[in-house]
Every structure is written in C-alpha cells, then in structure tokens.
Write a protein that holds these residues in place. Structure first.
Motif, short mmCIF file in Angstrom:
data_model
loop_
_atom_site.label_atom_id
_atom_site.label_comp_id
_atom_site.label_asym_id
_atom_site.label_seq_id
_atom_site.Cartn_x
_atom_site.Cartn_y
_atom_site.Cartn_z
N ALA A 1 0.84 -1.20 0.00
CA ALA A 1 0.00 0.00 0.00
C ALA A 1 0.88 1.26 0.00
O ALA A 1 0.58 2.23 -0.71
CB ALA A 1 -0.94 -0.01 1.21
N ARG B 1 0.86 4.06 -2.85
CA ARG B 1 0.48 5.44 -2.53
C ARG B 1 1.57 6.44 -2.94
O ARG B 1 1.30 7.47 -3.53
CB ARG B 1 0.21 5.55 -1.02
CG ARG B 1 -0.34 6.92 -0.64
CD ARG B 1 -0.63 7.11 0.84
NE ARG B 1 -0.97 5.88 1.54
CZ ARG B 1 -0.48 5.57 2.74
NH1 ARG B 1 0.35 6.36 3.36
NH2 ARG B 1 -0.84 4.46 3.33
N HIS B 2 2.83 6.11 -2.62
CA HIS B 2 3.89 7.09 -2.84
C HIS B 2 4.54 7.02 -4.23
O HIS B 2 5.02 8.01 -4.74
CB HIS B 2 4.99 6.93 -1.79
CG HIS B 2 4.53 7.18 -0.40
ND1 HIS B 2 3.84 8.32 -0.04
CD2 HIS B 2 4.63 6.43 0.73
CE1 HIS B 2 3.56 8.27 1.26
NE2 HIS B 2 4.02 7.12 1.74
N CYS C 1 -3.59 -3.44 -5.48
CA CYS C 1 -2.72 -2.25 -5.49
C CYS C 1 -2.00 -2.05 -6.82
O CYS C 1 -1.09 -1.22 -6.90
CB CYS C 1 -1.73 -2.31 -4.34
SG CYS C 1 -2.53 -2.15 -2.75
#
Ligand code: SF4
Length: 362
Positions: free
Chosen positions: A119, A123-124, A154
């Motif tokens: 995750a 996200r980054h 993801c």
C-alpha cells in the motif's frame, strides 16, 4: 553498424560467435523497448528478509523477524526512504516507468506488514506513467492467497514465482523449506489472478543436480508456459554458506549446453532473450539470461542491468545509479547491507543519494 557489431565483438573483445550475436540481438531489442534517450526512471525497493537462508545465497538477506513490531519498525524506515525519493523525483522532474520490490523475499513479511509495504509503494510511488510494478514472490513457502489479493488490488502487474529447480531433493539440499508441489500451487494461484505477467527463475548448477535434472526442470517450466523465464547459472560469492565447496557436478561444457537448452526452451514458448548479465564466480563463466514472450519484457530489468537509465534504490543493500550525460560514466550509491547501519544513518544516506543528482546538474 549493427551488421558489423558481432564481428567487432568477436575480434576486439574475443567473444565467441554465438555470444556476440546474442548480445547484439539483445541490445537492439532493448533499444526498441526502452530508448536510452528517454529519461525513464526505475525504482527498486529492497526487503532483506527470507524465511530460511539458501545454501548458495550471496544476497545480503537475513531470516525475517517474527515479531510484527520489528517488521513494522523496519517499514517505518522504508517509508521515510520512499518519501525522500519522492522529493528527488519532483525536484529533478524524473518520470518513473517501473517499480520493483525485491530482496530477499518481500513476501516473507507478515500478512499485515506485507499489505502495508504494498500500500505504501502504491500510494507514494505509483505515479502517472508507471508501466510496470513487479513484486518478487520468489519463495512459495511464504506466499498466500491474501498476499496475492493485496498485490492485485494495489496494481502489481508482474510477479516472480521462482522454483529454481523442480526437484524436491535439491530444494531440501539447498535449505529451502518448500516442495515442488508448493511452487505449483503458488504458480496456479498467480495464473488465476489478474496479474498479467508471471516470471519464473531457474538455476543451472545447483548442488547435486545432473544435466538431466536441469533439463527436466526446464521441460516442467515449458509445460507451465510462463510469460518470462530467467535462466541463471549458479554464482557462488564469498558470502554464500557453501562458498569454496565442490558444489556442482556439472562441467563447464554441461553448463554451456544447458544454457543453450534454456534458450531452446524459451524459444519453444515463443520467448526472446531481452537482457543478460554476468557476475564473478559464475559456473563456466556463463551469463544469466532473461527471456520474455512478446509484450512482457521487464523494463526494470533492462534499466537495472544496462545502466543507461536512472535507478533509485530504497532499502538496505539497494543501489542508486545515475548515468552521466556523457553516456560513459555512472554515479552510484549503495545503501549499507547491514540493517542497523541503514536505519541508523538514513537521513545522511538520503542526502548522499540526492548529491548524485546535484553533481549531474553542475
Ligand atoms: S530466497 Fe533468494 S535471497 Fe532468500 S535466501 Fe534464498 S537465494 Fe537468498
């Protein structure tokens, strides 16, 4: 010219004819897949843990700590490291093409820690323009349907499930705590998932294996028809537990014939060679060769091995490579292999990494 290149390699670098041809073929293929002029960055995240240590291993990986708290603490540092990389990307307007989580075995983390790692990465680092997100799920002994679901959700679109051999006696001899059947189960799960590209690795020259054993493993992989096949030749570095032992019963000629059989097996699956690399201490002085079916070659592998594109390394033992504008020099920073040294010095290490780019601009 491309026509003259194989001859040039034979004459000036003393390459055998077949290798000169192969190298030229791979080089031309890579230039189509990833032109060197395009400033496309690869990102590597190293998770230095495994469920057990293989006897031939020379990677800087240790046994995964069982305490959830220790895994989460380690991930706090990985997130810090990711955030400094995000700053670099924005400061120097770098476009990320490929993200690769390797190690070690990232799936050796607990279900919760692994889900957090994936995750955080999504996200980054899964920025617009990323075409490839690979996770090494090399060891079937720490793979699970839950981890696979997390990866699917993801955006992971390439996965490596690596048997190394399809013989239980060898798996036992090299200290792997899984069977061939476990590999088949993991492979089947991945094949029935939404993850598009599946890679499998095999190693030629594992302790106790005959040429027939290796051929049988290659035949077994052919029956599975993965998208990518990477055929390694055993390398024993000084850090490997069995370094110095009489490890392989194969002669250099056997190994050479098996590398060729690997190529034939890949061709029979419709794959073409797209990257290769050599290391010190390789059996028969051969090479590791990656093959891919059409449209499935790993861009990260090309970026990492060819050193024509920026690669940013996150985590212990990761390498950051910044090719210089003259096309012939490379600036490089290796993160420490020791986890304590990495976590204890992360801000200074991140600063050193950023200096590789600052120098480039001067
Ligand atoms: S799975 Fe790979 S990194 Fe882990 S111990 Fe075995 S060879 Fe080393």
């Amino acid at each position: 010219s491309c026509d003259e290149l194989p001859q040039y390699l034979e004459r000036h670098y003393l390459l055998p004819h077949g290798q000169a041809q192969l190298l030229t073929e791979i080089c031309l293929r890579q230039r189509q897949l990833l032109p060197a002029a395009e400033k496309q960055v690869g990102i590597y995240i190293g998770i230095p843990f495994c469920p057990t240590r293989c006897s031939y291993c020379s990677f800087p990986s240790g046994i995964v700590p069982l305490e959830e708290e220790l895994q989460q603490k380690f991930l706090n540092f990985i997130e810090q490291d990711m955030l400094t990389v995000v700053q670099l990307l924005s400061m120097y307007s770098l476009n990320v093409t490929a993200v690769y989580i390797g190690g070690g075995t990232p799936t050796s983390l607990s279900e919760t820690a692994f889900a957090r790692l994936i995750a955080l990465t999504a996200r980054h680092l899964l920025l617009p323009g990323v075409r490839e997100f690979t996770v090494e799920a090399g060891r079937p002994d720490c793979f699970s349907a839950e981890k696979l679901k997390v990866m699917e959700a993801c955006g992971v679109n390439r996965i490596s499930v690596n048997p190394q051999t399809l013989h239980d006696k060898t798996l036992k001899a090299i200290g792997r705590s899984h069977t061939v059947q476990d590999f088949y189960r993991s492979y089947d799960l991945v094949r029935h998932s939404g993850i598009k590209t599946v890679n499998t690795d095999l190693i030629i020259g594992l302790p106790g294996e005959t040429a027939d054993d290796v051929r049988a493993s290659l035949d077994g992989i052919r029956a599975l028809a993965p998208d990518n096949l990477t055929v390694h030749t055993l390398t024993l570095k000084k850090s490997a537990p069995i370094f110095g032992a009489q490890f392989s019963s194969l002669t250099a000629e056997d190994a050479e014939a098996l590398v060729a059989y690997g190529g034939e097996t890949a061709a029979a699956m419709g794959m073409l060679p797209y990257y290769l690399y050599r290391q010190h201490y390789m059996l028969g002085n051969l090479a590791n060769i990656g093959y891919a079916a059409s449209g499935s070659a790993s861009l990260y592998n090309i970026q990492m091995m060819e050193e024509r594109h920026v690669v940013l390394g996150i985590g212990p033992a990761s390498a950051t490579k910044v090719p210089q504008a003259d096309g012939h020099h490379l600036k490089k920073l290796n993160m420490p292999k020791d986890i304590g040294t990495y976590t204890g010095n992360l801000p200074q290490l991140a600063h050193k990494r950023s200096l590789l780019f600052a120098d480039e601009e001067e």
